[in-house]
Design an enzyme around this catalytic site. Sequence first.
Site, short mmCIF file in Angstrom:
data_model
loop_
_atom_site.label_atom_id
_atom_site.label_comp_id
_atom_site.label_asym_id
_atom_site.label_seq_id
_atom_site.Cartn_x
_atom_site.Cartn_y
_atom_site.Cartn_z
N ASN A 209 0.85 -1.20 0.00
CA ASN A 209 0.00 0.00 0.00
C ASN A 209 0.88 1.24 0.00
O ASN A 209 2.10 1.15 0.01
CB ASN A 209 -0.98 -0.04 1.18
CG ASN A 209 -0.26 -0.09 2.50
OD1 ASN A 209 0.46 0.85 2.87
ND2 ASN A 209 -0.41 -1.19 3.23
N ASP A 278 -4.97 -6.04 4.85
CA ASP A 278 -6.06 -6.83 5.42
C ASP A 278 -6.09 -8.25 4.85
O ASP A 278 -6.60 -9.16 5.47
CB ASP A 278 -7.40 -6.14 5.14
CG ASP A 278 -7.54 -4.88 5.98
OD1 ASP A 278 -7.03 -4.87 7.12
OD2 ASP A 278 -8.14 -3.90 5.50
N LYS A 288 8.85 -17.42 -9.71
CA LYS A 288 8.27 -16.24 -10.35
C LYS A 288 7.13 -16.67 -11.27
O LYS A 288 7.31 -17.59 -12.08
CB LYS A 288 9.37 -15.52 -11.14
CG LYS A 288 8.92 -14.23 -11.73
CD LYS A 288 10.02 -13.54 -12.51
CE LYS A 288 9.45 -12.38 -13.27
NZ LYS A 288 10.35 -11.89 -14.30
N PHE A 322 -5.17 4.09 14.25
CA PHE A 322 -5.35 5.06 13.17
C PHE A 322 -6.48 4.57 12.27
O PHE A 322 -6.68 3.36 12.15
CB PHE A 322 -4.06 5.19 12.35
CG PHE A 322 -3.10 6.17 12.93
CD1 PHE A 322 -2.41 5.88 14.09
CD2 PHE A 322 -2.87 7.40 12.31
CE1 PHE A 322 -1.52 6.79 14.64
CE2 PHE A 322 -1.99 8.32 12.85
CZ PHE A 322 -1.31 8.02 14.01
N LYS A 336 -14.40 1.54 14.67
CA LYS A 336 -13.11 0.86 14.92
C LYS A 336 -12.65 1.07 16.37
O LYS A 336 -12.11 0.16 17.00
CB LYS A 336 -12.03 1.37 13.95
CG LYS A 336 -12.22 0.83 12.55
CD LYS A 336 -11.22 1.42 11.55
CE LYS A 336 -11.69 1.08 10.14
NZ LYS A 336 -10.89 1.67 9.08
N LYS A 340 -12.27 -2.32 18.43
CA LYS A 340 -10.90 -2.73 18.74
C LYS A 340 -10.50 -2.36 20.17
O LYS A 340 -9.36 -2.50 20.56
CB LYS A 340 -9.94 -2.12 17.71
CG LYS A 340 -10.27 -2.53 16.27
CD LYS A 340 -9.17 -2.20 15.28
CE LYS A 340 -9.62 -2.48 13.85
NZ LYS A 340 -8.54 -2.57 12.89
N1 CTP Z 1 -4.77 -2.74 11.85
C1 CTP Z 1 -4.13 -3.85 12.37
N2 CTP Z 1 -4.18 -5.04 11.71
C2 CTP Z 1 -4.86 -5.17 10.55
C3 CTP Z 1 -5.51 -4.04 10.00
C4 CTP Z 1 -5.45 -2.84 10.68
O1 CTP Z 1 -3.52 -3.74 13.43
N3 CTP Z 1 -4.89 -6.34 9.93
C5 CTP Z 1 -4.72 -1.47 12.58
C6 CTP Z 1 -4.02 -0.34 11.86
O2 CTP Z 1 -2.65 -0.29 12.25
C7 CTP Z 1 -4.78 0.90 12.32
C8 CTP Z 1 -6.18 0.37 12.60
O3 CTP Z 1 -6.04 -1.04 12.74
O4 CTP Z 1 -4.26 1.41 13.54
C9 CTP Z 1 -7.19 0.66 11.55
O5 CTP Z 1 -6.71 0.22 10.31
P1 CTP Z 1 -7.60 0.37 8.99
O6 CTP Z 1 -6.88 -0.24 7.83
O7 CTP Z 1 -8.08 1.81 8.85
O8 CTP Z 1 -8.88 -0.45 9.39
P2 CTP Z 1 -9.30 -1.94 9.25
O9 CTP Z 1 -9.56 -2.48 10.60
O10 CTP Z 1 -8.35 -2.70 8.39
O11 CTP Z 1 -10.70 -1.80 8.52
P3 CTP Z 1 -11.05 -1.48 6.98
O12 CTP Z 1 -9.85 -1.87 6.15
O13 CTP Z 1 -12.24 -2.31 6.73
O14 CTP Z 1 -11.33 -0.02 6.91
#
Ligand code: CTP
Length: 394
Positions: A209, A278, A288, A322, A336, A340
């Site tokens: 990302n 995610d 490869k 975040f 969230k 969380k």
């Molecule tokens: N985070 C994490 N582990 C994951 C995904 C996210 O610890 N697998 C943490 C990130 O570091 C951030 C927070 O969760 O502090 C929110 O991350 P974000 O990507 O905005 O949210 P998601 O929970 O992944 O939800 P979505 O992608 O559906 O918005």
Amino acid sequence: MLQGKNVVVGVAGGIAVYKVVDVVSRLKKQGANVYVIMTQSAANFVTPLTFREISGHPVVVDMWAETTNWNVEHIALASCADLFLLAPATGNMIGKIANGIADDMLSTTVMATTAPVLLAPAMNTNMYLNPIVQQNITKLTQLGYHFIEPGCGMLACGTEGVGRLPEPEAIVAKVIDMFNCKKDFAGKKVLITAGGTQEAIDPVRYIGNRSSGKMGYAIAKAAVSRGAEVTLISGPTHLTPPVGVTFQSVESAAQMRDAVLSHYSDSDIVIKAAAVADYRPQTMSPNKIKKNSATLELVLEKNPDILFELGQLKKHQILVGFAAETQQLLVHAQEKLTRKNLDMIVANDITLPGAGFNVDTNIAKLIYRDGHIEELSKMSKEELAEIILDRICI
Ligand code: CTP
């Protein structure tokens, strides 16, 4: 603000020397005792007499001149300094300090001091951007020297670009900031994650990302300077870990999870600025993947949600997450925060100019456990880092 502080100002030879007269005057007005050391070339631009009158102390230029007062010279100045300001820091002087050369009164005194050293570079744009000068700045930064960024604009040599000595008020503000540096995180163990994770597809490709890691690194740097014991766990970035952190580099979400969990029970505060993938490819191809079909299907499986797990395991820790969103910022961020089990979430709408990935600024809303929302204006990631730490410390 600087009452009783000893500030040694080292003046190297560049046209910006005239602005440093004003810096010395402003430092005096703030109550500092200011001692000036000049190089011979600086003395060609402005006479030592000017600095003597403004600072109220003899000015040291020549290493070999008859000493007038031992208390203010050479090693004595190096050890009396509470802070050493080098302005203008020329390319030559930066190069000398970075390479351990001490061949005049100024470079010798800088080498002998144990005080924090703040350098204010000023030079022609091409000189400043010269890779050797940049390498020297990076080296000194890693060694704990402080820099104030030069400004952009019309330079004395007639060109336009970066390399102007910052305005005297900005230099003095930075000096005051360095003296005021709070130690409110002393004794606290802070665990910070930063950057984006990379999920391997094959030995060459990955799913990643746009996270630059700048926000997490800024928080780590600020927490160290406020006295915290900081562990920074980072996905791949182009950044240099701040001096003083315990650094652990990871690639995938699974590696980040293992690293975070191994430090969790021992941490007081956890700030999860990382952009964790995610999903990951269900299998990583050992070889490869060749382009011998018109389409390619990747099956992805869910990664563990690290922050969710931390929320479940939470005992004494303060947990900060975040949320980077493109729509319904507050709804998603609040959801969230609750799901969380967080104490605070830093929400930002990454569609706004000046917010989100790969820029130096952010526009954040801080949402607290009690539902209270604090809306912040656009600011640098360094400034936001300080505010996040201020709010955690409440
Ligand atoms: N985070 C994490 N582990 C994951 C995904 C996210 O610890 N697998 C943490 C990130 O570091 C951030 C927070 O969760 O502090 C929110 O991350 P974000 O990507 O905005 O949210 P998601 O929970 O992944 O939800 P979505 O992608 O559906 O918005």
